[in-house]
Design a protein around this motif. Sequence first.
Motif, PDB file in Angstrom:
ATOM      1  N   ILE A   5       0.856  -1.195   0.000  1.00  0.00           N
ATOM      2  CA  ILE A   5       0.000   0.000   0.000  1.00  0.00           C
ATOM      3  C   ILE A   5       0.887   1.239   0.000  1.00  0.00           C
ATOM      4  CG2 ILE A   5      -1.736   1.327   1.254  1.00  0.00           C
ATOM      5  CD1 ILE A   5      -2.960  -1.175   2.260  1.00  0.00           C
ATOM      6  N   ASP A   6       0.936   1.899  -1.132  1.00  0.00           N
ATOM      7  CA  ASP A   6       1.712   3.129  -1.292  1.00  0.00           C
ATOM      8  C   ASP A   6       3.162   2.961  -0.866  1.00  0.00           C
ATOM      9  OD1 ASP A   6      -0.638   4.314  -2.168  1.00  0.00           O
ATOM     10  OD2 ASP A   6      -1.159   5.072  -0.180  1.00  0.00           O
ATOM     11  N   GLY A   7       3.750   1.798  -1.152  1.00  0.00           N
ATOM     12  CA  GLY A   7       5.152   1.558  -0.847  1.00  0.00           C
ATOM     13  C   GLY A   7       5.445   1.165   0.582  1.00  0.00           C
ATOM     14  N   GLY A   8       4.412   1.108   1.430  1.00  0.00           N
ATOM     15  CA  GLY A   8       4.606   0.741   2.831  1.00  0.00           C
ATOM     16  C   GLY A   8       3.755  -0.444   3.208  1.00  0.00           C
ATOM     17  N   THR A   9       3.798  -0.837   4.477  1.00  0.00           N
ATOM     18  CA  THR A   9       3.011  -1.982   4.941  1.00  0.00           C
ATOM     19  C   THR A   9       1.548  -1.582   5.114  1.00  0.00           C
ATOM     20  OG1 THR A   9       3.350  -1.499   7.291  1.00  0.00           O
ATOM     21  CG2 THR A   9       5.024  -2.849   6.182  1.00  0.00           C
ATOM     22  N   ARG A  10       0.712  -2.606   5.128  1.00  0.00           N
ATOM     23  CA  ARG A  10      -0.711  -2.371   5.364  1.00  0.00           C
ATOM     24  C   ARG A  10      -0.940  -1.797   6.760  1.00  0.00           C
ATOM     25  NH1 ARG A  10      -2.462  -8.373   3.055  1.00  0.00           N
ATOM     26  NH2 ARG A  10      -1.726  -8.008   0.909  1.00  0.00           N
ATOM     27  N   MET A  11      -0.111  -2.225   7.709  1.00  0.00           N
ATOM     28  CA  MET A  11      -0.235  -1.721   9.078  1.00  0.00           C
ATOM     29  C   MET A  11       0.119  -0.238   9.148  1.00  0.00           C
ATOM     30  SD  MET A  11      -1.095  -3.069  12.043  1.00  0.00           S
ATOM     31  CE  MET A  11      -2.048  -1.638  12.486  1.00  0.00           C
ATOM     32  N   ALA A  12       1.161   0.155   8.425  1.00  0.00           N
ATOM     33  CA  ALA A  12       1.557   1.571   8.420  1.00  0.00           C
ATOM     34  C   ALA A  12       0.455   2.436   7.814  1.00  0.00           C
ATOM     35  CB  ALA A  12       2.861   1.745   7.639  1.00  0.00           C
ATOM     36  N   ALA A  13      -0.185   1.933   6.758  1.00  0.00           N
ATOM     37  CA  ALA A  13      -1.278   2.678   6.142  1.00  0.00           C
ATOM     38  C   ALA A  13      -2.454   2.817   7.107  1.00  0.00           C
ATOM     39  CB  ALA A  13      -1.723   1.978   4.857  1.00  0.00           C
ATOM     40  N   ALA A  14      -2.753   1.742   7.835  1.00  0.00           N
ATOM     41  CA  ALA A  14      -3.851   1.789   8.800  1.00  0.00           C
ATOM     42  C   ALA A  14      -3.552   2.758   9.931  1.00  0.00           C
ATOM     43  CB  ALA A  14      -4.116   0.388   9.351  1.00  0.00           C
ATOM     44  N   LYS A  15      -2.323   2.755  10.433  1.00  0.00           N
ATOM     45  CA  LYS A  15      -1.953   3.679  11.525  1.00  0.00           C
ATOM     46  C   LYS A  15      -2.068   5.138  11.069  1.00  0.00           C
ATOM     47  CE  LYS A  15       1.203   0.755  14.220  1.00  0.00           C
ATOM     48  NZ  LYS A  15       2.577   0.622  14.748  1.00  0.00           N
ATOM     49  N   GLN A  16      -1.578   5.415   9.870  1.00  0.00           N
ATOM     50  CA  GLN A  16      -1.667   6.792   9.373  1.00  0.00           C
ATOM     51  C   GLN A  16      -3.114   7.223   9.209  1.00  0.00           C
ATOM     52  OE1 GLN A  16       0.689   7.636   5.855  1.00  0.00           O
ATOM     53  NE2 GLN A  16      -0.624   9.365   5.290  1.00  0.00           N
ATOM     54  N   ALA A  17      -3.924   6.330   8.669  1.00  0.00           N
ATOM     55  CA  ALA A  17      -5.341   6.651   8.486  1.00  0.00           C
ATOM     56  C   ALA A  17      -6.024   6.877   9.831  1.00  0.00           C
ATOM     57  CB  ALA A  17      -6.030   5.526   7.716  1.00  0.00           C
ATOM     58  N   PHE A  18      -5.699   6.031  10.821  1.00  0.00           N
ATOM     59  CA  PHE A  18      -6.320   6.178  12.139  1.00  0.00           C
ATOM     60  C   PHE A  18      -5.943   7.510  12.780  1.00  0.00           C
ATOM     61  CE2 PHE A  18      -8.178   2.175  14.133  1.00  0.00           C
ATOM     62  CZ  PHE A  18      -8.631   1.692  12.915  1.00  0.00           C
ATOM     63  N   ASN A  19      -4.682   7.919  12.669  1.00  0.00           N
ATOM     64  CA  ASN A  19      -4.264   9.188  13.258  1.00  0.00           C
ATOM     65  C   ASN A  19      -5.043  10.360  12.660  1.00  0.00           C
ATOM     66  OD1 ASN A  19      -2.395   8.132  15.057  1.00  0.00           O
ATOM     67  ND2 ASN A  19      -0.707   8.241  13.589  1.00  0.00           N
ATOM     68  N   GLU A  20      -5.250  10.330  11.340  1.00  0.00           N
ATOM     69  CA  GLU A  20      -5.992  11.412  10.700  1.00  0.00           C
ATOM     70  C   GLU A  20      -7.469  11.361  11.063  1.00  0.00           C
ATOM     71  OE1 GLU A  20      -5.152  11.892   6.532  1.00  0.00           O
ATOM     72  OE2 GLU A  20      -3.091  11.196   6.769  1.00  0.00           O
TER      73      GLU A  20
END
Length: 421
Positions: free
Chosen positions: A56-71
């Motif tokens: 997902i966008d060059g990163g892990t699925r977990m990293a994408a989920a964390k970024q989305a959760f913070n926003e």
Amino acid sequence: MIRTQRLAAGVCALLATLAAGLAFPAAAEAGEPTSGANAKVDLVLDVSGSMRTRDIDGGTRMAAAKQAFNEVLDATPEDVQLGIRTLGADYAGNDRQTGCKDTAQLYPVSTLDRTEAKTAVATLSPTGWTPIGPALLKAAGDLADGDGSKRIVLITDGEDTCAPLDPCEVAREIAAKGIGMTIDTLGLVPSTKLNKQLSCIAEATGGTYTSVEHTDELTDKVNQLVDRAADPVVTPVATEGAAQCTSAPTLKSGLYTDREEFGQQRWYKVDVDPGKELRASVSVAADRAVNPSYGVLLRAVTVHGREIVRGESAGNGRTDVISTGLRYPKAESDADDAPAETVCLQVTNSFSAASGVKATPGMPLELTVDVVDGPSKASDVASFGLGRGWWLLGVLVLVGFVAGLLWGWLSRWRVAVWRTN
């Protein structure tokens, strides 16, 4: 004539608007908007080992989920109580029985402390199994209290690994409790099997399923669902119809939900005063695989078993919901103390289950009941479906007759002049 038609169209539009106002009275006694209570959202996040995958966008699925959760946490409205539940976050072993119990409340459903919630999300690391069914059961318990809107948002990259506790069956059981809980699902992998499972979970509770492949898509969709939970909604009132009219519940104007098994009939009662009109409609949703060719029947019957009026509709498998309705105006009475008439409403369906499909819990049934002021004059009652449109029909017939005579006379006059010349 054109002006007459435009005027008629305007009158029809006005009458339709007024009729809509009567059909949905502002002060319903059941199923009113729940804007007075705080909305509750439980974000259920998959933290299984597969979330380490970097796609997902060059990163892990977990990293994408964390970024989305913070926003999402930054944008959560003040009047929304939000919680975060994990699945597969703690047990990394191979024991299936233990792994299928691995779900925990990371942040309780409450008034949001953004810093505390973000700190909790930052500690997550992809670990174990994918117990979606057990996590949904626990999430339903997280939201059990209160009267506001309740929404579970499930984010996962894989299907459940803890069958036979089928998450789709779990969603149906949650919906069957009649607590007005919606489950929305988001899939992080474009998998046919995953799409099918998540769609089934969402459809069982009237939620939505979305496939997302980018971080900004995930952020936007979760934000949208959290905002939607804060909107005032009409929450149907759960009821339970009876097998016969004598033991049926008495309903007032409002929106109700029930469950009906294949080929079953359910009875309800409504009291209709003289001079009032009963308007009822019913929808039955096929929340599982059913055979094509089915129907739903809604009957208004007296307590002695005489049919008053009926509405029916048939389907052929192209739609998941089938609806019908009826209207029954109760005539005015000369006596001031005339009693109300008890009308029995019977709902019957002709759905049949496909091979291997469970019949329980029953399919979702939504019943709308309105008792409104009836027609005040005999001329208000429709005649052959035209009602007061008879005068317009008469005018059109007369105008057409006169126009025909004039056209015929002009045609004969022109022919006579042509022959003379």
